[in-house]
Design a protein around this motif. Structure first.
Motif, short mmCIF file in Angstrom:
data_model
loop_
_atom_site.label_atom_id
_atom_site.label_comp_id
_atom_site.label_asym_id
_atom_site.label_seq_id
_atom_site.Cartn_x
_atom_site.Cartn_y
_atom_site.Cartn_z
N THR A 132 -9.47 -7.31 -1.13
CA THR A 132 -9.93 -8.52 -1.81
C THR A 132 -9.07 -9.72 -1.43
O THR A 132 -9.59 -10.82 -1.20
CB THR A 132 -9.90 -8.31 -3.34
N VAL A 133 -7.77 -9.50 -1.36
CA VAL A 133 -6.85 -10.59 -0.99
C VAL A 133 -7.17 -11.10 0.42
O VAL A 133 -7.28 -12.31 0.66
CB VAL A 133 -5.39 -10.11 -1.08
N LEU B 80 0.82 -1.20 0.00
CA LEU B 80 0.00 0.00 0.00
C LEU B 80 0.86 1.26 0.00
O LEU B 80 0.49 2.27 -0.61
CB LEU B 80 -0.93 -0.01 1.21
N ALA B 81 2.01 1.21 0.67
CA ALA B 81 2.91 2.36 0.67
C ALA B 81 3.43 2.64 -0.75
O ALA B 81 3.50 3.80 -1.19
CB ALA B 81 4.07 2.12 1.63
N LEU B 82 3.78 1.59 -1.48
CA LEU B 82 4.25 1.76 -2.85
C LEU B 82 3.13 2.27 -3.75
O LEU B 82 3.34 3.13 -4.61
CB LEU B 82 4.80 0.44 -3.38
N ALA B 83 1.92 1.74 -3.56
CA ALA B 83 0.78 2.21 -4.36
C ALA B 83 0.50 3.68 -4.10
O ALA B 83 0.17 4.43 -5.02
CB ALA B 83 -0.45 1.36 -4.05
N ALA B 84 0.65 4.11 -2.85
CA ALA B 84 0.41 5.52 -2.51
C ALA B 84 1.39 6.43 -3.22
O ALA B 84 1.03 7.54 -3.64
CB ALA B 84 0.51 5.71 -0.99
N ARG B 85 2.62 5.98 -3.38
CA ARG B 85 3.62 6.80 -4.07
C ARG B 85 3.31 6.94 -5.55
O ARG B 85 3.77 7.88 -6.20
CB ARG B 85 5.01 6.20 -3.88
N THR C 120 -5.76 -0.44 -2.39
CA THR C 120 -6.52 -0.75 -1.17
C THR C 120 -7.62 -1.76 -1.47
O THR C 120 -7.85 -2.71 -0.71
CB THR C 120 -7.12 0.53 -0.58
N ALA C 121 -8.30 -1.57 -2.60
CA ALA C 121 -9.33 -2.54 -3.01
C ALA C 121 -8.71 -3.90 -3.26
O ALA C 121 -9.30 -4.94 -2.90
CB ALA C 121 -10.05 -2.04 -4.26
#
Length: 380
Positions: A112-113, A92-97, A107-108
């Protein structure tokens, strides 16, 4: 160390980067830094799911798979759960960047995972949840790439010099709230102008022009590719539910039919790729030989997509046929493994289908690595 490799099923890890790259290819955009961040986020979330899966299945594995790392005592349940949490946070930290939209998609994907591993795995919604996770992974790459590509091209549009001294013709179309602004530089030295007409997603205007898609436009554009990969995942997951016991002919037979349909669809180039003739998102750089090779790769896209679709069909279809004829546990497990390995040629076919022949070949370069690691650590 080997215990963690088994827990995380590292041989299956090579099926992940192609998701984000297929998402980028669907946009006709070159992979960029945000694409790399999306790949990193995908890898972390995928491995989080692997660790969480074994933690959630530890009691069942003690009966059916006592050799797995947790029931064999090589990794403790708290350690596996902690690893799942840490990997989720890193993803999630990488996705936020990569941007706010990418964080929303990430996050979705994480939700789901976790929902699949903890609640949905043994319900009727289990295969659909896995398919949704794979589709969201593709969309994560698309939204991240679209965000970065849009920002770069907007910067170029606003800083492009006007007048006779400007470097070659270029046009950028940006989508805003209710209008489309077009900036051009070159021969005529035309100034930026605004038109109330907004092109439809994927519109290409003029030689070398590309519409700057926002992250949500990128999500919609990549949805067909995400759907195909998600459908394949649903089929493989359905077969995997009987891999320890065997005995189901219907599941591998249905997956075999689905593989044929998906292979046919993946081998057809998209209308947008044909229209733009390959990548148009950035000026060419590098040597003259490299620049001249780009149009050739783009022209090879349709033929390459068809060839890779055949590779996908063969990789997934052959073991599925064997499992349908004899649904024993070993053959069913082999069919699941073949379905996992077939992810890579399917991702490559989708990249070529989007006009990204170079990316497709790069994704296929992961196949030897996946095979090498699969000999040491089972992907199932």
């Amino acid at each position: 160390m080997r215990a963690w490799a088994e827990l995380l099923r590292v041989s299956a890890l090579f099926t992940v980067p192609g998701d984000a790259l297929a998402g980028a290819a669907a946009l006709g955009a070159r992979p960029n830094r945000s694409t790399a961040l999306a790949v990193g986020a995908s890898l972390c979330l995928y491995e989080a799911g692997m660790a969480l899966n074994d933690w959630a299945d530890r009691e069942e594995d003690a009966i059916d798979r006592p050799h797995r790392p947790i029931p064999s005592g090589r990794i403790s349940p708290p350690a596996a759960l902690a690893a799942a949490g840490a990997l989720t946070a890193a993803g999630l930290a990488l996705a936020a960047r990569a941007g706010r939209t990418s964080l929303a998609v990430g996050t979705a994907l994480a939700a789901t995972v976790w929902a699949y591993d903890l609640r949905l795995k043994y319900t009727a919604a289990g295969p659909a949840a896995m398919g949704a996770a794979r589709a969201l992974d593709v969309l994560l790459g698309a939204t991240a790439t679209a965000t970065a590509t849009g920002n770069v091209l907007r910067d170029r549009a606003t800083s492009a010099p006007a007048g006779p001294g400007a470097a070659g013709p270029a046009a950028v179309v940006t989508r805003g709230s209710g209008n489309t602004s077009s900036a051009s530089a070159g021969g005529g030295g035309a100034a930026a102008r605004t038109s109330p007409r907004t092109p439809s997603p994927g519109t290409v205007t003029g030689a070398g022009a590309v519409r700057v898609t926002g992250p949500w436009d990128g999500l919609r554009t990549a949805l067909p590719s995400a759907t195909l990969l998600g459908a394949h995942t649903v089929a493989v997951t359905t077969v995997s539910r009987r891999e320890a016991q065997g005995g189901s002919t219907a599941a591998p037979l249905a997956a075999l039919v689905a593989t044929g349909v998906l292979g046919t669809l993946a081998g057809r180039p998209t209308d947008e790729a044909v229209a733009r003739g390959g990548f148009r998102a950035a000026p060419r750089r590098g040597t003259g030989a490299l620049r001249s090779a780009v149009p050739a790769l783009a022209a090879a896209g349709p033929a390459l997509a068809g060839a890779l679709a055949l590779v996908y069909t063969g990789t997934a279809g052959r073991p599925l046929l064997h499992a349908a004829l004899n649904p024993s546990p070993p053959l069913t497990q082999r069919a699941v493994g073949g379905g996992i390995r077939a992810m890579i040629p399917l991702q490559a076919a989708l990249a070529a289908r989007g006009g990204a022949a170079g990316i497709a070949l790069g994704v296929m370069g992961l196949v030897p690595l996946a095979r090498t690691f699969a000999r040491k650590v089972s992907p199932t």
